[in-house]
Design a protein around this motif. Structure first.
Motif, PDB file in Angstrom:
ATOM      1  N   MET A  61       0.834  -1.205   0.000  1.00  0.00           N
ATOM      2  CA  MET A  61       0.000   0.000   0.000  1.00  0.00           C
ATOM      3  C   MET A  61       0.871   1.258   0.000  1.00  0.00           C
ATOM      4  O   MET A  61       0.605   2.223  -0.730  1.00  0.00           O
ATOM      5  N   LYS A  62       1.916   1.259   0.794  1.00  0.00           N
ATOM      6  CA  LYS A  62       2.809   2.423   0.864  1.00  0.00           C
ATOM      7  C   LYS A  62       3.507   2.658  -0.475  1.00  0.00           C
ATOM      8  O   LYS A  62       3.675   3.802  -0.917  1.00  0.00           O
ATOM      9  N   ARG A  63       3.920   1.574  -1.142  1.00  0.00           N
ATOM     10  CA  ARG A  63       4.554   1.739  -2.447  1.00  0.00           C
ATOM     11  C   ARG A  63       3.582   2.310  -3.474  1.00  0.00           C
ATOM     12  O   ARG A  63       3.962   3.118  -4.334  1.00  0.00           O
ATOM     13  N   MET A  64       2.320   1.923  -3.389  1.00  0.00           N
ATOM     14  CA  MET A  64       1.309   2.446  -4.312  1.00  0.00           C
ATOM     15  C   MET A  64       0.998   3.914  -4.016  1.00  0.00           C
ATOM     16  O   MET A  64       0.783   4.709  -4.928  1.00  0.00           O
ATOM     17  N   ILE A  65       0.984   4.268  -2.744  1.00  0.00           N
ATOM     18  CA  ILE A  65       0.790   5.675  -2.362  1.00  0.00           C
ATOM     19  C   ILE A  65       1.928   6.520  -2.920  1.00  0.00           C
ATOM     20  O   ILE A  65       1.719   7.601  -3.476  1.00  0.00           O
ATOM     21  N   LEU A  66       3.154   6.009  -2.796  1.00  0.00           N
ATOM     22  CA  LEU A  66       4.321   6.716  -3.313  1.00  0.00           C
ATOM     23  C   LEU A  66       4.233   6.872  -4.835  1.00  0.00           C
ATOM     24  O   LEU A  66       4.481   7.954  -5.382  1.00  0.00           O
ATOM     25  N   ALA A  67       3.837   5.805  -5.507  1.00  0.00           N
ATOM     26  CA  ALA A  67       3.762   5.843  -6.968  1.00  0.00           C
ATOM     27  C   ALA A  67       2.697   6.807  -7.463  1.00  0.00           C
ATOM     28  O   ALA A  67       2.874   7.469  -8.486  1.00  0.00           O
TER      29      ALA A  67
ATOM     30  N   TYR B 192       3.817   8.561   6.972  1.00  0.00           N
ATOM     31  CA  TYR B 192       4.549   8.210   5.755  1.00  0.00           C
ATOM     32  C   TYR B 192       4.243   9.197   4.626  1.00  0.00           C
ATOM     33  O   TYR B 192       5.160   9.677   3.948  1.00  0.00           O
ATOM     34  N   GLU B 193       2.973   9.496   4.442  1.00  0.00           N
ATOM     35  CA  GLU B 193       2.581  10.444   3.392  1.00  0.00           C
ATOM     36  C   GLU B 193       3.280  11.788   3.588  1.00  0.00           C
ATOM     37  O   GLU B 193       3.816  12.375   2.631  1.00  0.00           O
ATOM     38  N   GLY B 194       3.270  12.287   4.808  1.00  0.00           N
ATOM     39  CA  GLY B 194       3.909  13.569   5.077  1.00  0.00           C
ATOM     40  C   GLY B 194       5.404  13.543   4.847  1.00  0.00           C
ATOM     41  O   GLY B 194       5.982  14.474   4.281  1.00  0.00           O
ATOM     42  N   LEU B 195       6.064  12.440   5.243  1.00  0.00           N
ATOM     43  CA  LEU B 195       7.518  12.335   5.103  1.00  0.00           C
ATOM     44  C   LEU B 195       7.946  12.286   3.645  1.00  0.00           C
ATOM     45  O   LEU B 195       8.934  12.916   3.259  1.00  0.00           O
ATOM     46  N   ILE B 196       7.212  11.538   2.806  1.00  0.00           N
ATOM     47  CA  ILE B 196       7.636  11.415   1.409  1.00  0.00           C
ATOM     48  C   ILE B 196       7.315  12.669   0.601  1.00  0.00           C
ATOM     49  O   ILE B 196       7.933  12.921  -0.434  1.00  0.00           O
TER      50      ILE B 196
ATOM     51  N   ASP C  22       6.598  16.072   2.167  1.00  0.00           N
ATOM     52  CA  ASP C  22       7.024  17.339   2.771  1.00  0.00           C
ATOM     53  C   ASP C  22       8.160  17.189   3.771  1.00  0.00           C
ATOM     54  O   ASP C  22       8.573  18.169   4.384  1.00  0.00           O
ATOM     55  N   GLY C  23       8.614  15.962   3.984  1.00  0.00           N
ATOM     56  CA  GLY C  23       9.734  15.757   4.889  1.00  0.00           C
ATOM     57  C   GLY C  23       9.385  15.749   6.359  1.00  0.00           C
ATOM     58  O   GLY C  23      10.270  15.710   7.215  1.00  0.00           O
ATOM     59  N   LYS C  24       8.092  15.767   6.703  1.00  0.00           N
ATOM     60  CA  LYS C  24       7.683  15.697   8.108  1.00  0.00           C
ATOM     61  C   LYS C  24       6.337  14.976   8.213  1.00  0.00           C
ATOM     62  O   LYS C  24       5.515  15.059   7.292  1.00  0.00           O
ATOM     63  N   PRO C  25       6.096  14.263   9.320  1.00  0.00           N
ATOM     64  CA  PRO C  25       4.858  13.494   9.461  1.00  0.00           C
ATOM     65  C   PRO C  25       3.620  14.389   9.498  1.00  0.00           C
ATOM     66  O   PRO C  25       3.675  15.525   9.988  1.00  0.00           O
ATOM     67  N   ILE C  26       2.513  13.880   8.960  1.00  0.00           N
ATOM     68  CA  ILE C  26       1.209  14.518   9.145  1.00  0.00           C
ATOM     69  C   ILE C  26       0.603  13.909  10.396  1.00  0.00           C
ATOM     70  O   ILE C  26       0.386  12.696  10.466  1.00  0.00           O
ATOM     71  N   ARG C  27       0.315  14.733  11.398  1.00  0.00           N
ATOM     72  CA  ARG C  27      -0.083  14.212  12.706  1.00  0.00           C
ATOM     73  C   ARG C  27      -1.572  14.387  12.985  1.00  0.00           C
ATOM     74  O   ARG C  27      -2.258  15.190  12.343  1.00  0.00           O
ATOM     75  N   ALA C  28      -2.035  13.604  13.953  1.00  0.00           N
ATOM     76  CA  ALA C  28      -3.418  13.727  14.416  1.00  0.00           C
ATOM     77  C   ALA C  28      -3.601  15.054  15.135  1.00  0.00           C
ATOM     78  O   ALA C  28      -2.774  15.436  15.966  1.00  0.00           O
ATOM     79  N   LYS C  29      -4.688  15.739  14.822  1.00  0.00           N
ATOM     80  CA  LYS C  29      -4.971  17.044  15.416  1.00  0.00           C
ATOM     81  C   LYS C  29      -6.056  16.954  16.487  1.00  0.00           C
ATOM     82  O   LYS C  29      -5.985  17.598  17.532  1.00  0.00           O
ATOM     83  N   ALA C  30      -7.091  16.159  16.216  1.00  0.00           N
ATOM     84  CA  ALA C  30      -8.215  16.035  17.159  1.00  0.00           C
ATOM     85  C   ALA C  30      -8.868  14.677  16.978  1.00  0.00           C
ATOM     86  O   ALA C  30      -8.725  14.028  15.933  1.00  0.00           O
TER      87      ALA C  30
END
Length: 393
Positions: A158-164, A214-218, A220-228
Motif C-alpha cells: 500500500m505504501k509503495r502504491m501511495i508513493l507511486a 509516511y505520506e507527510g515524510l515522502i 514534505d519531509g515531516k509526518p502529518i499528525r493527528a490534530k483532534a
C-alpha cells in the motif's frame, strides 16, 4: 556486533509469537534469557525453546551484561516499569502494543472504567508518556514499538502504491474486531486499561497514523499528525435483547470496559481517519485497511483474505490444524491462513528491530508512533465521555 542478544520479559502468548518470528531471523539474533511473573512458566518456556538462562525477575534480566535488547512481552499494565528499568540499564527496548495506559493506580475504586473520569485518565497517560520518553532519551537507547500491522506485506505494498500515485490521502478507514476475549484480564479496566478501543483499536489506530506519517515524510519531509479525535464507545452485550438470549456466541461479562468503539481522527492537513474496533464481531479476526486517494482506492484485507478457501461439514475434519484466529467453528466455509504471522507482519517487524540495533538506526515503528497512538486512544475515551472532539496535546 555479529548477533543481537535478546532477553524476553514474559512467557505467554505474544512471547510465543515472537519466538516463532525469531526463527526467521536466526542469523541476526540470540535469545539469551527469559523471565516471567512465575519462574516455573519461564523455566517451561526456556526448556521448550532452548533458551539458556532463566532470570528470577525483569530487574535481573535488564541488568545482565549478556542482554543487549529487552523484549517486553508483558501485559500492558506492566510496560512502564519494565521499559524504564531496561532503559536505565542502557538496554534497547522492544515493547508490545499499546505503549501504556491508565490502570487505576491511584484510586481504590472497583470499577475504574466507570468511576474514574476519562479526562483524568488522559492527563495521567500524557504524564506517563512524558516520563517514559525522558528516560529513553536520557539513556540514549532505541525504542521499538511492537505494532506488527505496520509491517504487514499488504501495508508495505500500500505504501509503495501511495508513493507511486503522488496523490493525497483523503481518508483512511481501518478495523480490528472479533468475537471477544475470554481472558479475565480483558474484562477489567484495572488490568486491561480499556476495552475494545484499547485492546483491538490500538492496531488500526497505529496503522492509520503510520500511513499519514509516511505520506507527510515522502511529500514534505515531516509526518502529518493527528490534530483532534472524536470517539464513541458502547456496551452492546448489555442491552436487554442480548441478555435475554439463551446462548451467546460472542464474549460476555465485561465489567467496566466497552465492547464496541469507533473514533474519527482529524489530521492537521484536514483529512480524516475512521477506526472501528469491537468484541461483538463473529466470523474470526478482522484486520482491514481502506485508503481513499484523490486518484484511486486501495483495500488491504489482512484478516480474513481469500488466498485460501476451504469447506468441511464437520469441525472435527481439520482436527488441530490452525485455520484462522478467533473463528467460532472450523465447520462450513472458512479462509485458512497459510502463514498468519507473516501475513500480519511479525517476522518482518522483528527483523527491522534487530537490524535497527545492528545498523544503529531508527526502526520503522518507533516511540514516535507508540506515543501518538496512546494519545489518540485516550483522547477517544475522553471524547466519548465529554461528547465533543478532543484536541491532541
Amino acid at each position: 556486533m555479529d548477533k543481537v542478544r535478546v532477553g524476553l520479559v514474559g512467557a505467554g502468548f505474544i512471547a510465543r509469537i515472537h519466538m516463532s518470528a525469531y526463527k526467521e531471523i536466526s542469523p541476526y539474533v540470540d535469545i539469551v534469557g527469559v523471565c516471567s511473573g512465575r519462574r516455573e512458566n519461564a523455566e517451561r518456556f526456556a526448556k521448550e525453546y532452548g533458551i539458556p538462562k532463566v532470570f528470577d525477575n525483569y530487574e535481573e534480566l535488564c541488568a545482565s551484561f549478556d542482554v543487549d535488547v529487552v523484549d517486553v512481552c508483558t501485559p500492558t499494565n506492566l510496560h512502564d516499569e519494565v521499559i524504564i528499568c531496561a532503559a536505565k540499564n542502557k538496554k534497547h527496548v522492544m515493547c508490545e502494543k499499546p505503549l501504556t495506559g491508565y490502570f487505576g493506580e491511584d484510586t481504590d475504586k472497583e470499577l475504574v472504567g466507570i468511576e474514574v473520569p476519562k479526562s483524568f485518565m488522559y492527563k495521567k497517560v500524557l504524564e506517563k508518556i512524558e516520563k517514559i520518553e525522558k528516560v529513553i532519551k536520557e539513556n540514549r537507547v532505541k525504542f521499538m514499538y511492537g505494532e506488527n500491522l505496520v509491517y504487514a506485506p499488504s501495508i508495505e505494498k500500500m505504501k509503495r502504491m501511495i508513493l507511486a500515485s503522488s496523490s493525497p490521502i483523503l481518508e483512511i478507514r481501518a478495523e480490528c474486531s472479533h468475537s471477544g476475549s475470554h481472558a479475565s484480564y480483558a474484562k477489567k479496566w484495572r488490568t486491561s486499561g480499556g476495552g475494545s478501543l484499547m485492546r483491538l483499536g490500538s492496531h488500526p489506530v497505529a496503522v492509520v497514523l503510520h500511513l499519514k506519517h509516511y505520506e507527510g515524510l515522502i511529500k514534505d519531509g515531516k509526518p502529518i499528525r493527528a490534530k483532534a479525535v472524536w470517539g464513541e464507545v458502547g456496551n452492546l452485550t448489555k442491552i436487554d435483547k442480548f441478555l435475554k438470549e439463551e446462548k451467546h456466541y460472542v464474549a460476555t461479562s465485561w465489567e467496566d470496559v466497552e465492547d464496541w468503539s469507533v473514533i474519527v481522527i482529524d489530521f492537521e492537513d484536514g483529512t480524516k481517519g475512521i477506526i472501528f474496533s469491537n468484541d461483538i464481531s463473529l466470523g474470526g479476526l478482522k484486520n482491514w485497511v481502506q485508503v481513499s486517494l484523490s486518484s484511486g482506492m486501495i483495500y488491504a484485507n489482512i484478516n480474513p483474505n481469500n488466498m485460501m478457501v476451504a469447506y468441511t461439514p464437520e469441525e472435527s475434519i481439520w482436527k488441530e490444524e490452525y485455520i484462522a484466529e478467533k473463528i467460532e467453528t472450523k465447520a462450513g466455509w472458512n479462509f485458512p491462513s497459510p502463514d498468519d504471522f507473516w501475513t500480519r507482519g511479525f517476522p518482518q517487524e522483528l527483523k527491522d528491530f534487530i537490524l535497527a540495533v545492528i545498523e544503529d538506526r531508527e526502526p520503522i515503528s518507533s516511540f514516535d508512533l507508540a506515543k501518538e497512538t496512546a494519545k489518540v486512544l485516550y483522547a477517544g475515551y475522553y471524547s466519548s465521555e465529554e461528547g465533543r472532539k478532543i484536541e491532541i496535546e
